[in-house]
Write a protein that holds these residues in place. Sequence first.
Motif, PDB file in Angstrom:
ATOM      1  N   LYS A 199       0.836  -1.192   0.000  1.00  0.00           N
ATOM      2  CA  LYS A 199       0.000   0.000   0.000  1.00  0.00           C
ATOM      3  C   LYS A 199       0.876   1.249   0.000  1.00  0.00           C
TER       4      LYS A 199
ATOM      5  N   ASP B 139      -5.570   5.954  -3.675  1.00  0.00           N
ATOM      6  CA  ASP B 139      -6.458   4.829  -4.008  1.00  0.00           C
ATOM      7  C   ASP B 139      -6.208   4.343  -5.429  1.00  0.00           C
TER       8      ASP B 139
ATOM      9  N   ASP C  24      -2.792   2.507  -5.521  1.00  0.00           N
ATOM     10  CA  ASP C  24      -2.906   1.196  -4.878  1.00  0.00           C
ATOM     11  C   ASP C  24      -3.492   0.169  -5.851  1.00  0.00           C
ATOM     12  N   LYS C  25      -4.551   0.559  -6.510  1.00  0.00           N
ATOM     13  CA  LYS C  25      -5.268  -0.355  -7.413  1.00  0.00           C
ATOM     14  C   LYS C  25      -4.516  -0.580  -8.719  1.00  0.00           C
ATOM     15  N   LYS C  26      -3.941   0.513  -9.265  1.00  0.00           N
ATOM     16  CA  LYS C  26      -3.288   0.440 -10.561  1.00  0.00           C
ATOM     17  C   LYS C  26      -1.903  -0.203 -10.490  1.00  0.00           C
TER      18      LYS C  26
ATOM     19  N   GLY D   2       0.197  -1.170  -7.113  1.00  0.00           N
ATOM     20  CA  GLY D   2       0.406  -2.194  -6.088  1.00  0.00           C
ATOM     21  C   GLY D   2       1.818  -2.274  -5.547  1.00  0.00           C
TER      22      GLY D   2
END
Length: 533
Positions: free
Chosen positions: A450, A482, A485-487, A489
């Motif tokens: 994160k 956010d 984090d998603k794109k 990692g």
Amino acid sequence: MLAFVASVAMTADAQTLKPVEDVNKVVDNTPDSINKALMARPAPGTTRQGSNPVLFLIGNSTMRNGTLGNGNNGQWGWGYFAHEYFDPTQISVENQALGGMSTRTFYHRLWPDIRKALKPGDWVIISIGHNDNGPFDEGRARAVIKGTGNDSMLVTIKETGQQEMVYTYGGYMRKYIAECRQAGAHPILMSLTPRDAYDENGKIVRKPHGAWLAEVAKEQHVPYVDLNEISGAKLDSYGKWKEKYHFYKDHIHTSKFGAEMNARSAAEGIYNSTDPLLAPLKAMMQHVALPTVNVKREKGKPVVFITGDSTVKNEDRDDDSMWGWGSVASTIFNEKKITIANCAKAGRSTRTFLNEGRWEQVYNSLQPGDFVLLQFGHNDIGPIDKDRMRGTIPGTSDSTHVYRMATTGNYELVYTFGWYLKKFIQDVREKGATPILLSLTPRNKWKDGKIERRNDTYGKWYREVAAETGVDFVDVHNISADFLDKKCGSKEKADAYYKKDHTHTSLLGAKNNAQSVKKGLKKTKSPLKKYLK
């Protein structure tokens, strides 16, 4: 204010008495020796450059505060900043003021040496009177007779048995004027600085000295500048929270904000005067016009001013340089409807953005209907009094502290991170514009898959300021975090969004942060949403 008694001679070993509270409930807070205070003032006439004239400033602690007059007690007199408005190649400005002096005590103790230093063509600003109170014949024995009449009275100083003739306020002014003219110098009467006090109508109190000075000035045919009114009107327009921080510790002495305001008011009063006698002095002035942002306004289009640090404005040069999102703000704002002014500057904190005059340019440029995006924090975490001297006190309270800067030796009253944001917000609203708070961009630092979040420090402080002020808040920090984090990692995959280090963004990262601003704005009730693409 320095405590004086009539029997104390101005000698090298003269010391102040114990702190004394005057009728205004102000206590002497400069316990150093009188000698040190006198040494802090330049010897009269010693700043003269060749045959150039000198502008002498005659006043008290509102003009020169503290023993050394350098702000080490958190208070500044406006004479400290007066020189900024005069061309040093044409005239020198000599702040001869001293705390605790009344019109009467200054005339007897300090004026004689100034009078000897006057030369034809010099100028003398006389702005004194705050201390013309108290007993006539004991203690500091500094009171004068109120008004402008020709009354006088002979008093005997109780401590010494010495006799002294005391005159009216106007009577002393006539003496200053006459002696200036005898030396070929030009006197200017200037009313007092306003106090932190409101009248029954909720306006800053205007001191009666202004009317007395205007009367004497008209009678004697000398220029008059109503500093009390000029600064008082500004304080009236600020609102009480802002008005309060123009003073520090008491209701008379000014913070740096107040001193700078009074210095500007004095300069504006001279420069805007229609009195022809002031024309030669006006010709030697500089920097009186308000500094503004160089932005081209178009009819019917508001301006969105963007403020911040290098994450908002950076090299912004080519595909391989560091970029700030403000430089790609055209990707989210419709420039047919709104004008973009990116005023951010790399390396700046809230404090240095203010101290360097960058905020003043934005403030002076604002018009009703404009918008200001405020995004700081990356540089507010640094040292306060050393290195780049840009740090702020953590938190959002209105607390403050006087620091001595290690590099320059200068003193500064430093506030909390949240206080600076609240100041900016209040300033924007004062001008009829709309402030919007943006949390700082995330850094490319990762833990357990994160990206770093600073929600317990800057994030928390942003939310506290937003809650306290009711300002629209866009949480760019978490919106971008956010996404990453998603794109991505991981730090390695997120490197494409950064350039050279973990803070500064690449062009791709800047565009992503701009999209985060857009996403956040859409969730607010801000009218700025109408100008998004």
